[in-house]
Design an enzyme around this catalytic site. Sequence first.
Site, PDB file in Angstrom:
ATOM      1  CD  GLU A   1      42.567  42.573  34.977  1.00 27.06           C
ATOM      2  OE1 GLU A   1      42.795  43.022  33.828  1.00 27.06           O
ATOM      3  OE2 GLU A   1      43.380  41.879  35.613  1.00 27.06           O
TER       4      GLU A   1
ATOM      5  NE  ARG B   1      44.576  41.486  29.396  1.00 28.06           N
ATOM      6  CZ  ARG B   1      43.700  42.230  28.743  1.00 28.06           C
ATOM      7  NH1 ARG B   1      43.027  41.700  27.726  1.00 28.06           N
ATOM      8  NH2 ARG B   1      43.495  43.476  29.097  1.00 28.06           N
TER       9      ARG B   1
ATOM     10  NE  ARG C   1      43.034  37.591  38.821  1.00 25.42           N
ATOM     11  CZ  ARG C   1      43.464  38.481  37.937  1.00 25.42           C
ATOM     12  NH1 ARG C   1      43.488  38.190  36.651  1.00 25.42           N
ATOM     13  NH2 ARG C   1      43.885  39.667  38.339  1.00 25.42           N
TER      14      ARG C   1
ATOM     15  N   GLY D   1      49.149  37.923  37.591  1.00 27.46           N
ATOM     16  CA  GLY D   1      50.397  38.676  37.512  1.00 27.46           C
ATOM     17  C   GLY D   1      51.633  37.837  37.283  1.00 27.46           C
TER      18      GLY D   1
ATOM     19  CE  LYS E   1      45.005  36.927  31.849  1.00 25.15           C
ATOM     20  NZ  LYS E   1      46.106  36.040  32.233  1.00 25.15           N
TER      21      LYS E   1
ATOM     22  CD  GLN F   1      40.000  39.653  25.309  1.00 29.91           C
ATOM     23  OE1 GLN F   1      40.782  39.837  26.235  1.00 29.91           O
ATOM     24  NE2 GLN F   1      38.683  39.674  25.465  1.00 29.91           N
TER      25      GLN F   1
ATOM     26  CB  THR G   1      49.403  41.628  29.914  1.00 26.77           C
ATOM     27  OG1 THR G   1      48.719  40.526  30.524  1.00 26.77           O
ATOM     28  CG2 THR G   1      48.415  42.421  29.085  1.00 26.77           C
TER      29      THR G   1
ATOM     30  CG  HIS H   1      49.578  20.437  73.810  1.00 30.88           C
ATOM     31  ND1 HIS H   1      49.661  19.382  74.671  1.00 30.88           N
ATOM     32  CD2 HIS H   1      50.685  20.387  73.031  1.00 30.88           C
ATOM     33  CE1 HIS H   1      50.761  18.709  74.420  1.00 30.88           C
ATOM     34  NE2 HIS H   1      51.394  19.283  73.440  1.00 30.88           N
TER      35      HIS H   1
END
Length: 893
Positions: free
Chosen positions: A292, A112, A307, A127, A22, A178, A131, A848
């Site tokens: 996202e 995250r 990602r 997931g 990430k 962030q 987060t 088969h």
Amino acid sequence: MSETVLPLAALDAGALGLAGGKALNLGVLARAGFRVPPGFCVTTAAYDLATADPGVRAAVAALTGAADGDADHTAHAARVRDALTSAPMPAEVAAAVTEAYDGLGGGAVAVRSSATAEDLPYASFAGQQDTYLGVTGADAVLDAVRRCWASLWTDRAVAYRTANGIDHRSVRLAVVVQEMVAAEVAGVLFTADPLTGRRGRAVVDASPGLGEAVVSGMVNPDHFAVDARTGEVLERVPGDKRVRVRQLASGGTERVEVPPDDAVCVTDARLAELARTGRAVEEHYGAPQDIEWAVDAGGLLWLTQARPITTLYPLPDDAPPPDDPAPRVYWSANVAQGVMGPLTPMGQAVFRLIGSTAAEMLGRAPADPYDGPPVLKIAAGRLFLDATTAVRSRIGRQVVPEVFQAMEARSAPIVRALFADPRLSVRYRSALPFLRSVAPVLLRLRAPLRIAATVRRPASARALMEAVERDNRAATEVPAGATAEERLAVAERAVTSRFVATLPGALVGVMVPYIALQGAARRLLRGVATAEEIQTALRGLPYNPTTEMDLELWRIADDLGRDPEVRRLFAETSAGELSRRYTGGGLPAAVRSAMDGFLAAYGHRGVAEIDLGVPRWSDDPAHIFNVLAGYLRLDDPALAPDAVFARAAAAAEAMVATLAARAAARRGRLRGRAVGFCLGRIRQVAGLRERPKFNVIVLLAGVRAQLRLVGEELARRGLLAEADDVFFVGLREVRAGLGGRDLREVVRERREWYAEESRRRHVPRVLLSDGTEPEMAAAPVVSEDGVLTGSPASAGSVTATVRVVLDPADARLEPGEILVAPSTDPGWTPLFLTAGGLVMEMGGAMSHGAVVAREYGIPAVVGVPDATTRLTTGTRVTVDGAAGTVTPEPPAN
């Protein structure tokens, strides 16, 4: 900042081990000029310091040593989490995180997880880790970092790594911190349709507030499809958007329920901007992306994550652009042959050479035979055939669905549905070009004479097949002392020269008469016999090499089982250990002698045997020992496979007489004689349909043996690490190796690729060059009451317990259980002898597995998508092979 904390903008493509997926992706986006919220990464160096705590290390060691499915598995994971959250935060990390957080201004941040095995091209851990949003204050940030570390050890994360073959000790965790985007609207953007696979069709989900509501699935968002090239909105589905996630001024977030809102929350202009941005991100990474995004109060678009979309099936390297107005149609040869895994690089190389030989027969030889013909494509290591010309031609639309119906029934409706696509309208109306290509080949093969000879005297076809087998065994023999270069030349010559003698002629001399006789019999019996009666007449067929192989294996088990010591040996010893003792000469003489004889005749066979890169039973007979152990558990003489087969053959002969007499009584004596002749000839010829492939596998096994000796020479020279590495390079590369090129690094990379691709469970039957998997639009195969529907393959009904088998090598099928498998090839069929029924995800009436099931009188349903996931071992079901249904029993109260 110390090594434990780095700015996102400082991360480049080589920082995966330090920053995790990430953080790395965010750093790459920021360095490429995309708008990414400022932030920093708490690196894996910080995680290493935290996990150096003795309590944490002991807990991880206990989990790593626990077997998958261990009753204490989840308890071990919980102990790792507890140890991480209770261990003291390393002082160096705490100081660096606090300094970096203050540098962001000390406001609300998102914290995250970023695992080193996360957001990779072949495995997305979306997931899996935690987060935390709206985190305010240095102490709260440090606590969130600690909880992110612990989330690497949740039950779902541990289970996911186990399923994907990822060593727990190899995974480390970084953490992204962030600045929060105070989002007015946010959501998710897929640069390709994640459901159908279509590239160039961007899919957007959006909702007011933070994107957490969309990502977590707590809201019904607005849903859009957008043309990534033009920005045109192709689909617009408003959601009710009843839930919003908002940032709190005091820190954290809140979930607020609001009245439903039918008005969409993003404009067409914003959707066009998202599509453009997504396309730019995709071009930067070179692969479709799951992104996202958030839009702040000032209208600026921010990217908060990107990602790869790992669920998309890869396209052939030379596929046209997704926006090409006329997509290509690729049909999976792997699926048709029941091989879901990738082919080894050498297996691919040999098929390219075979394909070039076939193309040369049709007057369309490629410039370089090692490249293969244009019609042969490889995607994710699987073989596909470009069927576009057939789909877009009048004669192809008549023939191809019928062929698919017999070979791989689920493909037939998929292909028929493509006929309605205006991009694939009929382009070739005349059959003359096809006839001009095929007619000379048929004449060269003396097709009319071969067909007539087989119908008149089936024994001539059997003699021809036996002669081809002898010639194929001889084709790869070389004098003692032959050089590696000479062995390589023999292998290549065998592939090209013997292919013509082995397959095309055999198909003409066996398959064409069989199909013609079967078609004639069905027309003669129209209104006279049911489909189930006709199936009964085709049971217990003689001269099928696969059936003969299975019954020979049963005879061996029956003979060996008379010795109590041998029975005890097989009951108490693993198949792997029996194989090792056999190789070392440590088994009783009777067992060694029986295995020597069996492997001399059938040791060239194996699971996924069309790939000469995979081991044969003669290389590792563990699978055969496992099957023998299963046979020895069968103690009911009435269920003995030879007795079952004999009863099937007797019933078939009786049915032939019954149908001939019935046809004579209802339609006249001549009709009755014709029915008897056709069915009698079918019984003499149908078993031979397995012979062409049997002889091809004989040839490939001989080629494999010579190439392995070449590998031994390259290993002696230090250019390969071991002899079997030769199967992870191509023919041209082997020649380069014999010229002195070191191939070890190439092999290492290829083995890693092969291991990753072997975990892929889904392979599309049909794939378009724009990435679309047409099967996604096919009719559902599960009814409201849970009944699974496929294609009838072998009549009869059985109710028994399911055994889902993905790999027959270590299967323990109990007598009478219903075998549920993704697909089967001859390597699977020894399991059929004791199975009560068969359910396959792939295949058609002439595949088969279906043919062998009919011969053994096993009720079978094939072409049931996702059967191995919809059914579970231990479930009781009823398999109705005439109706093509699989009905689970309701659970007991």
